[in-house]
Design a protein around this motif. Sequence first.
Motif, PDB file in Angstrom:
ATOM      1  N   ALA A  77      15.426  43.889  36.619  1.00 11.60           N
ATOM      2  CA  ALA A  77      14.386  43.183  37.371  1.00 11.60           C
ATOM      3  C   ALA A  77      14.900  41.843  37.909  1.00 11.60           C
ATOM      4  O   ALA A  77      14.657  41.506  39.076  1.00 11.60           O
ATOM      5  CB  ALA A  77      13.161  42.969  36.498  1.00 11.60           C
ATOM      6  N   VAL A  78      15.621  41.101  37.078  1.00  7.38           N
ATOM      7  CA  VAL A  78      16.154  39.808  37.517  1.00  7.38           C
ATOM      8  C   VAL A  78      17.176  40.022  38.638  1.00  7.38           C
ATOM      9  O   VAL A  78      17.185  39.291  39.630  1.00  7.38           O
ATOM     10  CB  VAL A  78      16.773  39.034  36.332  1.00  7.38           C
ATOM     11  CG1 VAL A  78      17.575  37.847  36.804  1.00  7.38           C
ATOM     12  CG2 VAL A  78      15.681  38.601  35.366  1.00  7.38           C
ATOM     13  N   TRP A  79      18.041  41.029  38.465  1.00  9.91           N
ATOM     14  CA  TRP A  79      19.035  41.335  39.500  1.00  9.91           C
ATOM     15  C   TRP A  79      18.358  41.680  40.821  1.00  9.91           C
ATOM     16  O   TRP A  79      18.731  41.163  41.879  1.00  9.91           O
ATOM     17  CB  TRP A  79      19.943  42.480  39.056  1.00  9.91           C
ATOM     18  CG  TRP A  79      20.601  43.172  40.213  1.00  9.91           C
ATOM     19  CD1 TRP A  79      20.328  44.404  40.687  1.00  9.91           C
ATOM     20  CD2 TRP A  79      21.614  42.640  41.079  1.00  9.91           C
ATOM     21  NE1 TRP A  79      21.104  44.685  41.789  1.00  9.91           N
ATOM     22  CE2 TRP A  79      21.909  43.610  42.056  1.00  9.91           C
ATOM     23  CE3 TRP A  79      22.303  41.432  41.123  1.00  9.91           C
ATOM     24  CZ2 TRP A  79      22.849  43.422  43.057  1.00  9.91           C
ATOM     25  CZ3 TRP A  79      23.247  41.242  42.136  1.00  9.91           C
ATOM     26  CH2 TRP A  79      23.505  42.229  43.076  1.00  9.91           C
ATOM     27  N   VAL A  80      17.378  42.555  40.792  1.00  9.87           N
ATOM     28  CA  VAL A  80      16.703  42.975  42.020  1.00  9.87           C
ATOM     29  C   VAL A  80      16.016  41.772  42.670  1.00  9.87           C
ATOM     30  O   VAL A  80      16.113  41.577  43.886  1.00  9.87           O
ATOM     31  CB  VAL A  80      15.704  44.121  41.749  1.00  9.87           C
ATOM     32  CG1 VAL A  80      14.799  44.366  42.940  1.00  9.87           C
ATOM     33  CG2 VAL A  80      16.448  45.398  41.390  1.00  9.87           C
ATOM     34  N   PHE A  81      15.348  40.959  41.881  1.00 16.07           N
ATOM     35  CA  PHE A  81      14.670  39.782  42.426  1.00 16.07           C
ATOM     36  C   PHE A  81      15.669  38.818  43.057  1.00 16.07           C
ATOM     37  O   PHE A  81      15.488  38.377  44.197  1.00 16.07           O
ATOM     38  CB  PHE A  81      13.870  39.079  41.322  1.00 16.07           C
ATOM     39  CG  PHE A  81      13.211  37.812  41.783  1.00 16.07           C
ATOM     40  CD1 PHE A  81      12.068  37.856  42.558  1.00 16.07           C
ATOM     41  CD2 PHE A  81      13.742  36.574  41.457  1.00 16.07           C
ATOM     42  CE1 PHE A  81      11.458  36.691  42.999  1.00 16.07           C
ATOM     43  CE2 PHE A  81      13.153  35.403  41.891  1.00 16.07           C
ATOM     44  CZ  PHE A  81      12.004  35.456  42.666  1.00 16.07           C
ATOM     45  N   ALA A  82      16.727  38.480  42.337  1.00 17.68           N
ATOM     46  CA  ALA A  82      17.713  37.511  42.829  1.00 17.68           C
ATOM     47  C   ALA A  82      18.466  38.047  44.050  1.00 17.68           C
ATOM     48  O   ALA A  82      18.659  37.323  45.042  1.00 17.68           O
ATOM     49  CB  ALA A  82      18.688  37.152  41.716  1.00 17.68           C
ATOM     50  N   ALA A  83      18.906  39.294  43.990  1.00 16.46           N
ATOM     51  CA  ALA A  83      19.651  39.875  45.112  1.00 16.46           C
ATOM     52  C   ALA A  83      18.767  40.022  46.347  1.00 16.46           C
ATOM     53  O   ALA A  83      19.220  39.787  47.474  1.00 16.46           O
ATOM     54  CB  ALA A  83      20.243  41.222  44.709  1.00 16.46           C
ATOM     55  N   THR A  84      17.515  40.388  46.152  1.00 10.13           N
ATOM     56  CA  THR A  84      16.577  40.507  47.270  1.00 10.13           C
ATOM     57  C   THR A  84      16.365  39.150  47.928  1.00 10.13           C
ATOM     58  O   THR A  84      16.414  39.030  49.153  1.00 10.13           O
ATOM     59  CB  THR A  84      15.235  41.086  46.796  1.00 10.13           C
ATOM     60  OG1 THR A  84      15.451  42.420  46.307  1.00 10.13           O
ATOM     61  CG2 THR A  84      14.206  41.117  47.905  1.00 10.13           C
ATOM     62  N   ALA A  85      16.134  38.135  47.120  1.00 10.35           N
ATOM     63  CA  ALA A  85      15.911  36.792  47.659  1.00 10.35           C
ATOM     64  C   ALA A  85      17.153  36.292  48.402  1.00 10.35           C
ATOM     65  O   ALA A  85      17.043  35.725  49.499  1.00 10.35           O
ATOM     66  CB  ALA A  85      15.534  35.828  46.543  1.00 10.35           C
ATOM     67  N   ALA A  86      18.321  36.513  47.825  1.00  5.25           N
ATOM     68  CA  ALA A  86      19.560  36.046  48.457  1.00  5.25           C
ATOM     69  C   ALA A  86      19.829  36.778  49.772  1.00  5.25           C
ATOM     70  O   ALA A  86      20.187  36.159  50.773  1.00  5.25           O
ATOM     71  CB  ALA A  86      20.731  36.226  47.499  1.00  5.25           C
ATOM     72  N   LEU A  87      19.659  38.097  49.772  1.00  3.61           N
ATOM     73  CA  LEU A  87      19.906  38.873  50.982  1.00  3.61           C
ATOM     74  C   LEU A  87      18.894  38.528  52.074  1.00  3.61           C
ATOM     75  O   LEU A  87      19.253  38.380  53.243  1.00  3.61           O
ATOM     76  CB  LEU A  87      19.871  40.371  50.672  1.00  3.61           C
ATOM     77  CG  LEU A  87      20.221  41.311  51.801  1.00  3.61           C
ATOM     78  CD1 LEU A  87      21.604  41.013  52.373  1.00  3.61           C
ATOM     79  CD2 LEU A  87      20.151  42.753  51.320  1.00  3.61           C
ATOM     80  N   ALA A  88      17.632  38.372  51.711  1.00  2.00           N
ATOM     81  CA  ALA A  88      16.612  38.003  52.698  1.00  2.00           C
ATOM     82  C   ALA A  88      16.913  36.617  53.271  1.00  2.00           C
ATOM     83  O   ALA A  88      16.793  36.412  54.480  1.00  2.00           O
ATOM     84  CB  ALA A  88      15.223  38.028  52.068  1.00  2.00           C
ATOM     85  N   GLN A  89      17.321  35.691  52.421  1.00  2.00           N
ATOM     86  CA  GLN A  89      17.670  34.347  52.892  1.00  2.00           C
ATOM     87  C   GLN A  89      18.853  34.402  53.855  1.00  2.00           C
ATOM     88  O   GLN A  89      18.867  33.730  54.875  1.00  2.00           O
ATOM     89  CB  GLN A  89      17.980  33.427  51.707  1.00  2.00           C
ATOM     90  CG  GLN A  89      18.368  32.025  52.095  1.00  2.00           C
ATOM     91  CD  GLN A  89      17.272  31.287  52.829  1.00  2.00           C
ATOM     92  OE1 GLN A  89      16.097  31.495  52.564  1.00  2.00           O
ATOM     93  NE2 GLN A  89      17.640  30.445  53.762  1.00  2.00           N
ATOM     94  N   LEU A  90      19.846  35.215  53.525  1.00  2.00           N
ATOM     95  CA  LEU A  90      21.000  35.377  54.410  1.00  2.00           C
ATOM     96  C   LEU A  90      20.569  35.929  55.759  1.00  2.00           C
ATOM     97  O   LEU A  90      20.998  35.434  56.810  1.00  2.00           O
ATOM     98  CB  LEU A  90      22.039  36.299  53.764  1.00  2.00           C
ATOM     99  CG  LEU A  90      23.253  36.646  54.623  1.00  2.00           C
ATOM    100  CD1 LEU A  90      24.104  35.407  54.869  1.00  2.00           C
ATOM    101  CD2 LEU A  90      24.067  37.740  53.971  1.00  2.00           C
ATOM    102  N   TRP A  91      19.719  36.955  55.753  1.00  2.00           N
ATOM    103  CA  TRP A  91      19.255  37.551  57.003  1.00  2.00           C
ATOM    104  C   TRP A  91      18.427  36.572  57.828  1.00  2.00           C
ATOM    105  O   TRP A  91      18.477  36.584  59.057  1.00  2.00           O
ATOM    106  CB  TRP A  91      18.458  38.815  56.739  1.00  2.00           C
ATOM    107  CG  TRP A  91      19.314  39.992  56.431  1.00  2.00           C
ATOM    108  CD1 TRP A  91      20.662  40.105  56.647  1.00  2.00           C
ATOM    109  CD2 TRP A  91      18.908  41.218  55.867  1.00  2.00           C
ATOM    110  NE1 TRP A  91      21.095  41.323  56.241  1.00  2.00           N
ATOM    111  CE2 TRP A  91      20.046  42.044  55.749  1.00  2.00           C
ATOM    112  CE3 TRP A  91      17.692  41.719  55.433  1.00  2.00           C
ATOM    113  CZ2 TRP A  91      20.003  43.321  55.233  1.00  2.00           C
ATOM    114  CZ3 TRP A  91      17.644  42.999  54.912  1.00  2.00           C
ATOM    115  CH2 TRP A  91      18.791  43.782  54.818  1.00  2.00           C
ATOM    116  N   LEU A  92      17.634  35.732  57.152  1.00  2.00           N
ATOM    117  CA  LEU A  92      16.831  34.759  57.891  1.00  2.00           C
ATOM    118  C   LEU A  92      17.703  33.644  58.475  1.00  2.00           C
ATOM    119  O   LEU A  92      17.424  33.138  59.558  1.00  2.00           O
ATOM    120  CB  LEU A  92      15.743  34.182  56.983  1.00  2.00           C
ATOM    121  CG  LEU A  92      14.640  35.170  56.600  1.00  2.00           C
ATOM    122  CD1 LEU A  92      13.746  34.580  55.532  1.00  2.00           C
ATOM    123  CD2 LEU A  92      13.834  35.596  57.812  1.00  2.00           C
TER     124      LEU A  92
END
Length: 94
Positions: free
Chosen positions: A16-31
């Motif tokens: 859960a922590v991995w999915v949350f952190a990786a999702t946030a990081a990838l979304a931030q990169l895309w934005l």
Amino acid sequence: MEDRHVKSIAARATFAVWVFAATAALAQLWLARPDLGPQFPPAFSLWLVERYGSTNGEELCDLETLLALACAFLLVVLLTLSVLLLLRRRRPAH
């Protein structure tokens, strides 16, 4: 039996922590770098803006963030589950 239960909880929490952190990081990169993220056709973008009901730039930014998070979440979960499945197949049976 207790040790197995604790390991299961720890594994799920780590996932859960991995999915949350990786999702946030990838979304931030895309934005930050839209050229690296998925490119949607203009017709889809207009349809999505109409469905969301965006009337100003702030709401459009909210929609962009939600879309980036959704795409990042799907990608992270699919890739993570694929890797876990491959690792499980390669692991010898006990």
